[in-house]
Motif scaffolding. Structure first.
Motif, PDB file in Angstrom:
ATOM      1  N   GLY A  37    -115.141  51.635  42.401  1.00  0.00           N
ATOM      2  CA  GLY A  37    -116.521  51.299  42.729  1.00  0.00           C
ATOM      3  C   GLY A  37    -116.722  49.862  43.122  1.00  0.00           C
ATOM      4  N   SER A  38    -115.632  49.166  43.429  1.00  0.00           N
ATOM      5  CA  SER A  38    -115.751  47.769  43.847  1.00  0.00           C
ATOM      6  C   SER A  38    -116.591  47.663  45.113  1.00  0.00           C
ATOM      7  CB  SER A  38    -114.362  47.168  44.090  1.00  0.00           C
ATOM      8  OG  SER A  38    -113.582  47.228  42.902  1.00  0.00           O
ATOM      9  N   PHE A  39    -117.382  46.610  45.184  1.00  0.00           N
ATOM     10  CA  PHE A  39    -118.296  46.458  46.313  1.00  0.00           C
ATOM     11  C   PHE A  39    -117.579  46.425  47.655  1.00  0.00           C
ATOM     12  CE2 PHE A  39    -122.656  44.737  44.786  1.00  0.00           C
ATOM     13  CZ  PHE A  39    -122.773  45.823  43.936  1.00  0.00           C
ATOM     14  N   THR A  40    -116.419  45.843  47.698  1.00  0.00           N
ATOM     15  CA  THR A  40    -115.720  45.675  48.978  1.00  0.00           C
ATOM     16  C   THR A  40    -114.522  46.600  49.122  1.00  0.00           C
ATOM     17  OG1 THR A  40    -114.402  43.873  48.032  1.00  0.00           O
ATOM     18  CG2 THR A  40    -116.450  43.263  49.171  1.00  0.00           C
ATOM     19  N   PHE A  41    -114.459  47.647  48.300  1.00  0.00           N
ATOM     20  CA  PHE A  41    -113.330  48.572  48.368  1.00  0.00           C
ATOM     21  C   PHE A  41    -113.221  49.191  49.759  1.00  0.00           C
ATOM     22  CE2 PHE A  41    -112.141  53.178  47.885  1.00  0.00           C
ATOM     23  CZ  PHE A  41    -110.776  52.955  47.774  1.00  0.00           C
ATOM     24  N   PRO A  42    -112.097  49.027  50.455  1.00  0.00           N
ATOM     25  CA  PRO A  42    -111.936  49.621  51.787  1.00  0.00           C
ATOM     26  C   PRO A  42    -111.713  51.123  51.694  1.00  0.00           C
ATOM     27  CG  PRO A  42    -109.915  48.531  51.127  1.00  0.00           C
ATOM     28  CD  PRO A  42    -110.925  48.245  50.050  1.00  0.00           C
ATOM     29  N   SER A  43    -112.381  51.880  52.536  1.00  0.00           N
ATOM     30  CA  SER A  43    -112.272  53.333  52.505  1.00  0.00           C
ATOM     31  C   SER A  43    -112.397  53.871  53.916  1.00  0.00           C
ATOM     32  CB  SER A  43    -113.393  53.914  51.617  1.00  0.00           C
ATOM     33  OG  SER A  43    -113.524  55.300  51.807  1.00  0.00           O
ATOM     34  N   ILE A  44    -111.764  55.028  54.139  1.00  0.00           N
ATOM     35  CA  ILE A  44    -111.866  55.642  55.464  1.00  0.00           C
ATOM     36  C   ILE A  44    -113.248  56.237  55.694  1.00  0.00           C
ATOM     37  CG2 ILE A  44    -109.401  56.180  55.576  1.00  0.00           C
ATOM     38  CD1 ILE A  44    -110.091  59.044  54.790  1.00  0.00           C
ATOM     39  N   TYR A  45    -114.104  56.222  54.669  1.00  0.00           N
ATOM     40  CA  TYR A  45    -115.436  56.814  54.787  1.00  0.00           C
ATOM     41  C   TYR A  45    -116.551  55.768  54.906  1.00  0.00           C
ATOM     42  CZ  TYR A  45    -112.848  60.836  53.010  1.00  0.00           C
ATOM     43  OH  TYR A  45    -111.917  61.834  52.830  1.00  0.00           O
ATOM     44  N   ARG A  46    -116.194  54.493  54.907  1.00  0.00           N
ATOM     45  CA  ARG A  46    -117.223  53.452  54.944  1.00  0.00           C
ATOM     46  C   ARG A  46    -116.894  52.410  56.006  1.00  0.00           C
ATOM     47  NH1 ARG A  46    -117.082  49.705  49.613  1.00  0.00           N
ATOM     48  NH2 ARG A  46    -118.541  48.515  50.879  1.00  0.00           N
ATOM     49  N   GLY A  47    -117.939  51.623  56.345  1.00  0.00           N
ATOM     50  CA  GLY A  47    -117.751  50.565  57.323  1.00  0.00           C
ATOM     51  C   GLY A  47    -118.637  50.784  58.533  1.00  0.00           C
ATOM     52  N   ASP A  48    -118.487  49.936  59.496  1.00  0.00           N
ATOM     53  CA  ASP A  48    -119.247  50.082  60.736  1.00  0.00           C
ATOM     54  C   ASP A  48    -118.867  51.395  61.414  1.00  0.00           C
ATOM     55  OD1 ASP A  48    -120.469  47.617  60.350  1.00  0.00           O
ATOM     56  OD2 ASP A  48    -118.919  46.521  61.454  1.00  0.00           O
ATOM     57  N   PRO A  49    -119.831  52.057  62.048  1.00  0.00           N
ATOM     58  CA  PRO A  49    -119.558  53.354  62.676  1.00  0.00           C
ATOM     59  C   PRO A  49    -118.400  53.276  63.673  1.00  0.00           C
ATOM     60  CG  PRO A  49    -121.907  52.894  62.667  1.00  0.00           C
ATOM     61  CD  PRO A  49    -121.226  51.640  62.226  1.00  0.00           C
ATOM     62  N   SER A  50    -117.568  54.316  63.641  1.00  0.00           N
ATOM     63  CA  SER A  50    -116.444  54.396  64.569  1.00  0.00           C
ATOM     64  C   SER A  50    -116.004  55.848  64.667  1.00  0.00           C
ATOM     65  CB  SER A  50    -115.275  53.528  64.087  1.00  0.00           C
ATOM     66  OG  SER A  50    -114.741  54.047  62.875  1.00  0.00           O
ATOM     67  N   ASP A  51    -115.205  56.140  65.662  1.00  0.00           N
ATOM     68  CA  ASP A  51    -114.666  57.497  65.810  1.00  0.00           C
ATOM     69  C   ASP A  51    -113.774  57.860  64.633  1.00  0.00           C
ATOM     70  OD1 ASP A  51    -115.976  57.773  68.221  1.00  0.00           O
ATOM     71  OD2 ASP A  51    -114.230  57.218  69.439  1.00  0.00           O
ATOM     72  N   GLU A  52    -113.049  56.880  64.097  1.00  0.00           N
ATOM     73  CA  GLU A  52    -112.149  57.139  62.975  1.00  0.00           C
ATOM     74  C   GLU A  52    -112.940  57.536  61.723  1.00  0.00           C
ATOM     75  OE1 GLU A  52    -110.156  54.985  66.043  1.00  0.00           O
ATOM     76  OE2 GLU A  52    -111.972  54.460  64.936  1.00  0.00           O
ATOM     77  N   ILE A  53    -114.020  56.815  61.444  1.00  0.00           N
ATOM     78  CA  ILE A  53    -114.842  57.137  60.289  1.00  0.00           C
ATOM     79  C   ILE A  53    -115.509  58.493  60.460  1.00  0.00           C
ATOM     80  CG2 ILE A  53    -116.946  56.495  59.025  1.00  0.00           C
ATOM     81  CD1 ILE A  53    -116.140  53.585  59.330  1.00  0.00           C
TER      82      ILE A  53
END
Length: 276
Positions: free
Chosen positions: A99-115
């Motif tokens: 639950g870390s605020f900056t945890f990188p995940s394939i489901y979060r972040g700026d919109p992209s085709d990969e997400i």
């Protein structure tokens, strides 16, 4: 006249032998006897080892069966009926959520085709087939208005798993935070503004009910950190999770290939005036 004893030897004819012959024969018999005894001990040891291995395997199988039975009983007790209950399995070890605020995940972040592809993998699961018996267990109140697959598609009734709908709702809320990107990419955004707002509110309300239904007592602790004066909650809590991948695979295996095909009402079906 002296008496000379006769010896009866394994594999030898009875009779009197000379000293040398008797000595050689006795030594040969002794060697055979010693080899036989050694072989017997080896076989006995191997027998014990094999019996031990078989006992260990039997014990493991028994314990595994008991654990699975207990797990099955737990699922039956705490989970409502679903055809997919057979796919429910608890993971062997507890899972610590990140639950870390900056945890990188394939489901979060700026919109992209990969997400979008990552979310599509866990949400775009086709409807499955439900038997009449299962339908009557699931929703007998609305059985008369249930959507039925035509016989050329295998018959049965249309259904889908809630987990994929709930994940759809989470994804819709994510998309809603990036309106400029998704307003031309997602079919839901083609609805009038009031319908889209109702859709969003529906998802929020459904997820609220789900969170309050499946009460999570995973416990957060607090830490002192340099970035603030107040205690900081540690959102990385431990949970006993179920195996999502097994349920995802079950959904994929049971989906009915009906995309692109318009469903039509069956003869004699009840048509509800409003959604249930």
């Amino acid at each position: 006249m002296s008496f000379i004893p006769q010896y009866e030897k394994l594999g030898m004819a009875e009779g009197i032998c000379e000293d040398n012959d008797c000595s050689e024969t006795f030594l040969q018999d002794y060697e055979v006897s010693r080899d036989f005894g050694s072989l017997k001990k080896t076989r006995t040891a191997l027998s014990w080892i094999l019996n031990g291995i078989l006992l260990a395997i039997s014990t493991l199988l028994f314990v595994s069966a008991v654990v699975k039975d207990q797990e099955s009983d737990c699922i039956k007790r705490y989970k409502a009926f679903s055809p997919a209950n057979e796919a429910l399995r608890y993971l062997e070890k507890p899972t610590r959520l990140n639950g870390s605020f900056t945890f990188p995940s394939i489901y979060r972040g700026d919109p992209s085709d990969e997400i979008d592809a990552a979310w599509s993998k866990i949400t775009d699961i086709g409807a499955m087939r439900i038997s009449e018996a299962d339908l009557n267990k699931l929703d007998p109140l609305f059985a008369d208005s249930a959507v039925r697959y035509p016989e050329e598609m295998g018959g049965g009734y249309m259904g889908s798993l809630e987990v994929f709908h709930q994940l759809h709702c989470v994804n819709l809320l994510r998309e809603y935070t990036h309106p400029d990107y998704y307003k031309t990419r997602v079919i839901s955004w083609e609805d009038p503004a009031d319908i889209l707002r109702t859709h969003i509110d529906h998802c929020i309300e459904l997820l609220r009910q789900k969170v309050m239904c499946d009460i999570d007592v995973g416990t957060m602790t607090y830490n002192w950190v340099t970035v603030r004066d107040a205690p900081w909650p540690n959102f990385n809590t431990w949970h006993k999770c179920m195996d999502f991948e097994k349920v995802l695979q079950w959904g994929l295996d049971h989906q009915v290939a009906s995309k692109g095909r318009k469903m039509t009402q069956s003869a004699g079906v009840t048509v509800l005036p409003t959604p249930p």
